[in-house]
Scaffold this motif. Structure first.
Motif, PDB file in Angstrom:
ATOM      1  N   ARG A 100       0.835  -1.207   0.000  1.00  0.00           N
ATOM      2  CA  ARG A 100       0.000   0.000   0.000  1.00  0.00           C
ATOM      3  C   ARG A 100       0.870   1.258   0.000  1.00  0.00           C
ATOM      4  N   ALA A 101       1.894   1.273   0.833  1.00  0.00           N
ATOM      5  CA  ALA A 101       2.755   2.464   0.928  1.00  0.00           C
ATOM      6  C   ALA A 101       3.422   2.762  -0.419  1.00  0.00           C
ATOM      7  N   LEU A 102       3.874   1.725  -1.124  1.00  0.00           N
ATOM      8  CA  LEU A 102       4.485   1.926  -2.445  1.00  0.00           C
ATOM      9  C   LEU A 102       3.463   2.517  -3.415  1.00  0.00           C
ATOM     10  N   TYR A 103       2.257   1.949  -3.445  1.00  0.00           N
ATOM     11  CA  TYR A 103       1.238   2.449  -4.375  1.00  0.00           C
ATOM     12  C   TYR A 103       0.781   3.855  -3.991  1.00  0.00           C
ATOM     13  N   GLU A 104       0.787   4.174  -2.705  1.00  0.00           N
ATOM     14  CA  GLU A 104       0.370   5.527  -2.294  1.00  0.00           C
ATOM     15  C   GLU A 104       1.387   6.581  -2.730  1.00  0.00           C
ATOM     16  N   ARG A 105       2.614   6.172  -3.060  1.00  0.00           N
ATOM     17  CA  ARG A 105       3.575   7.092  -3.690  1.00  0.00           C
ATOM     18  C   ARG A 105       3.457   7.055  -5.205  1.00  0.00           C
ATOM     19  N   LEU A 106       3.333   5.829  -5.738  1.00  0.00           N
ATOM     20  CA  LEU A 106       3.359   5.663  -7.193  1.00  0.00           C
ATOM     21  C   LEU A 106       2.141   6.300  -7.878  1.00  0.00           C
ATOM     22  N   LEU A 107       0.961   6.055  -7.352  1.00  0.00           N
ATOM     23  CA  LEU A 107      -0.251   6.472  -8.072  1.00  0.00           C
ATOM     24  C   LEU A 107      -0.383   7.993  -8.167  1.00  0.00           C
ATOM     25  N   PRO A 108      -0.165   8.755  -7.092  1.00  0.00           N
ATOM     26  CA  PRO A 108      -0.209  10.220  -7.232  1.00  0.00           C
ATOM     27  C   PRO A 108       0.873  10.748  -8.174  1.00  0.00           C
ATOM     28  N   GLU A 109       2.036  10.076  -8.168  1.00  0.00           N
ATOM     29  CA  GLU A 109       3.119  10.505  -9.066  1.00  0.00           C
ATOM     30  C   GLU A 109       2.686  10.332 -10.522  1.00  0.00           C
ATOM     31  N   LEU A 110       2.058   9.206 -10.818  1.00  0.00           N
ATOM     32  CA  LEU A 110       1.584   8.964 -12.191  1.00  0.00           C
ATOM     33  C   LEU A 110       0.537  10.008 -12.577  1.00  0.00           C
ATOM     34  N   ARG A 111      -0.352  10.312 -11.661  1.00  0.00           N
ATOM     35  CA  ARG A 111      -1.381  11.334 -11.920  1.00  0.00           C
ATOM     36  C   ARG A 111      -0.722  12.678 -12.175  1.00  0.00           C
ATOM     37  N   ASP A 112       0.242  13.051 -11.337  1.00  0.00           N
ATOM     38  CA  ASP A 112       0.865  14.371 -11.456  1.00  0.00           C
ATOM     39  C   ASP A 112       1.687  14.504 -12.735  1.00  0.00           C
ATOM     40  N   LEU A 113       2.144  13.384 -13.276  1.00  0.00           N
ATOM     41  CA  LEU A 113       2.867  13.425 -14.555  1.00  0.00           C
ATOM     42  C   LEU A 113       1.918  13.598 -15.734  1.00  0.00           C
ATOM     43  N   GLY A 114       0.621  13.443 -15.478  1.00  0.00           N
ATOM     44  CA  GLY A 114      -0.353  13.657 -16.543  1.00  0.00           C
ATOM     45  C   GLY A 114      -1.058  12.397 -17.024  1.00  0.00           C
ATOM     46  N   HIS A 115      -0.787  11.283 -16.373  1.00  0.00           N
ATOM     47  CA  HIS A 115      -1.448  10.048 -16.803  1.00  0.00           C
ATOM     48  C   HIS A 115      -2.896  10.024 -16.318  1.00  0.00           C
ATOM     49  N   VAL A 116      -3.721   9.293 -17.043  1.00  0.00           N
ATOM     50  CA  VAL A 116      -5.166   9.354 -16.825  1.00  0.00           C
ATOM     51  C   VAL A 116      -5.716   8.064 -16.214  1.00  0.00           C
ATOM     52  N   THR A 117      -5.196   6.923 -16.663  1.00  0.00           N
ATOM     53  CA  THR A 117      -5.725   5.649 -16.178  1.00  0.00           C
ATOM     54  C   THR A 117      -4.580   4.697 -15.856  1.00  0.00           C
ATOM     55  N   ALA A 118      -4.692   4.049 -14.697  1.00  0.00           N
ATOM     56  CA  ALA A 118      -3.728   3.008 -14.308  1.00  0.00           C
ATOM     57  C   ALA A 118      -4.390   1.645 -14.463  1.00  0.00           C
ATOM     58  N   PHE A 119      -3.626   0.693 -14.988  1.00  0.00           N
ATOM     59  CA  PHE A 119      -4.109  -0.675 -15.169  1.00  0.00           C
ATOM     60  C   PHE A 119      -3.205  -1.630 -14.395  1.00  0.00           C
ATOM     61  N   ALA A 120      -3.764  -2.779 -14.035  1.00  0.00           N
ATOM     62  CA  ALA A 120      -2.956  -3.828 -13.420  1.00  0.00           C
ATOM     63  C   ALA A 120      -3.452  -5.174 -13.910  1.00  0.00           C
ATOM     64  N   GLY A 121      -2.531  -5.983 -14.399  1.00  0.00           N
ATOM     65  CA  GLY A 121      -2.843  -7.348 -14.807  1.00  0.00           C
ATOM     66  C   GLY A 121      -2.346  -8.300 -13.740  1.00  0.00           C
ATOM     67  N   ILE A 122      -3.224  -9.170 -13.248  1.00  0.00           N
ATOM     68  CA  ILE A 122      -2.890 -10.046 -12.127  1.00  0.00           C
ATOM     69  C   ILE A 122      -3.162 -11.489 -12.520  1.00  0.00           C
ATOM     70  N   ALA A 123      -2.098 -12.321 -12.534  1.00  0.00           N
ATOM     71  CA  ALA A 123      -2.297 -13.751 -12.780  1.00  0.00           C
ATOM     72  C   ALA A 123      -3.098 -14.321 -11.612  1.00  0.00           C
ATOM     73  N   LEU A 124      -4.173 -15.027 -11.939  1.00  0.00           N
ATOM     74  CA  LEU A 124      -5.124 -15.484 -10.913  1.00  0.00           C
ATOM     75  C   LEU A 124      -4.883 -16.953 -10.552  1.00  0.00           C
ATOM     76  N   PRO A 125      -5.084 -17.330  -9.288  1.00  0.00           N
ATOM     77  CA  PRO A 125      -5.481 -16.471  -8.178  1.00  0.00           C
ATOM     78  C   PRO A 125      -4.276 -15.777  -7.537  1.00  0.00           C
ATOM     79  N   ASN A 126      -4.492 -14.595  -7.012  1.00  0.00           N
ATOM     80  CA  ASN A 126      -3.465 -13.879  -6.256  1.00  0.00           C
ATOM     81  C   ASN A 126      -4.197 -12.958  -5.271  1.00  0.00           C
ATOM     82  N   PRO A 127      -4.687 -13.531  -4.165  1.00  0.00           N
ATOM     83  CA  PRO A 127      -5.530 -12.744  -3.249  1.00  0.00           C
ATOM     84  C   PRO A 127      -4.824 -11.510  -2.696  1.00  0.00           C
ATOM     85  N   ALA A 128      -3.516 -11.590  -2.479  1.00  0.00           N
ATOM     86  CA  ALA A 128      -2.816 -10.422  -1.925  1.00  0.00           C
ATOM     87  C   ALA A 128      -2.811  -9.276  -2.933  1.00  0.00           C
ATOM     88  N   SER A 129      -2.543  -9.586  -4.191  1.00  0.00           N
ATOM     89  CA  SER A 129      -2.504  -8.533  -5.198  1.00  0.00           C
ATOM     90  C   SER A 129      -3.910  -7.995  -5.469  1.00  0.00           C
TER      91      SER A 129
END
Ligand SMILES: CC(C)(COP(=O)(O)OP(=O)(O)OC[C@H]1O[C@@H](n2cnc3c(N)ncnc32)[C@H](O)[C@@H]1OP(=O)(O)O)[C@@H](O)C(=O)NCCC(=O)NCCS
Length: 190
Positions: A100-129
């Motif tokens: 969570r701490a990593l994503y709480e830095r990464l996602l605002p940074e991506l937004r501030d750079l001008g990106h609009v949508t974040a995607f994540a591909g997760i091989a299933l099952p992966n309950p933690a991800s």
């Protein structure tokens, strides 16, 4: 593991440590669909690939124990406001809030750079991800069935997405990331 690790921007000097964190997920799991672990040189190349996108590392007692980064979702031009997010921790670091701490830095940074949508591909099952992405507000898009073959069987990949901001009618070009400087919102967002 009581508290999340500390988060800071990553640079090429972290490439070997990042490769060390990633290696067991390549060789011993299907969390990554790679089959040959990248070495430090290859990781440094990925970290500085153009267009440069943010990488963050999680550190405990001075050692890198996890990382998260943004990557191009697709290479064709119209996709350039769309980014994929990935995150990997050393096994003993899971469940302490570091993802969570990593994503709480990464996602605002991506937004501030001008990106609009974040995607994540997760091989299933992966309950933690799935738990992490859901906790950060990602919503499910759909599942690619039998999208990868690894460790003797086929694996489905679920896709999740997160709006980083309202899609602008006339989007400014996304800014390149620099590990030393805070992201500068593009014109029109300040
Ligand atoms: C996926 C991963 C990055 C999650 O990081 P983490 O530090 O363990 O997760 P956190 O402790 O920050 O938890 C974040 C949220 O996910 C949820 N979560 C974490 N592990 C979970 C689990 N095993 N089952 C269900 N939910 C879980 C938590 O409830 C938490 O929600 P909250 O913050 O609202 O309480 C980590 O488990 C990991 O490195 N896994 C192996 C590599 C991997 O699969 N990477 C993702 C590839 S798509």
């Amino acid at each position: 593991m009581p508290v999340p690790a500390d988060i800071r921007p990553a640079d090429v000097g972290d490439a070997a440590a990042v490769a060390d964190v990633y290696r067991p997920w390549v060789t011993g799991s299907v969390a990554s669909f790679e089959t040959v672990p990248p070495d430090a040189d290859e990781m440094a190349r990925r970290m500085t690939a153009q267009p440069r996108l943010p990488w963050f590392v999680a550190c405990r007692d001075g050692a890198v124990v996890g990382y998260a980064y943004g990557g191009q979702h697709r290479t064709r031009a119209a996709y350039r406001w769309s980014v994929d997010c990935s995150v990997y921790l050393a096994a003993g670091e899971r469940g302490a809030g570091t993802g969570r701490a990593l994503y709480e830095r990464l996602l605002p940074e991506l937004r501030d750079l001008g990106h609009v949508t974040a995607f994540a591909g997760i091989a299933l099952p992966n309950p933690a991800s799935v738990g992490l992405h859901t906790a950060l507000g990602f919503t499910p898009v759909g599942v690619y069935r039998a999208a990868g073959f690894k460790a003797g069987r086929w694996h489905d990949v679920g896709w999740w997405q997160l709006p980083l901001r309202e899609p602008p009618a006339e989007p400014a070009e996304p800014a390149a990331w620099s590990p030393g400087a805070p992201a500068r919102p593009p014109e029109g967002l300040r």
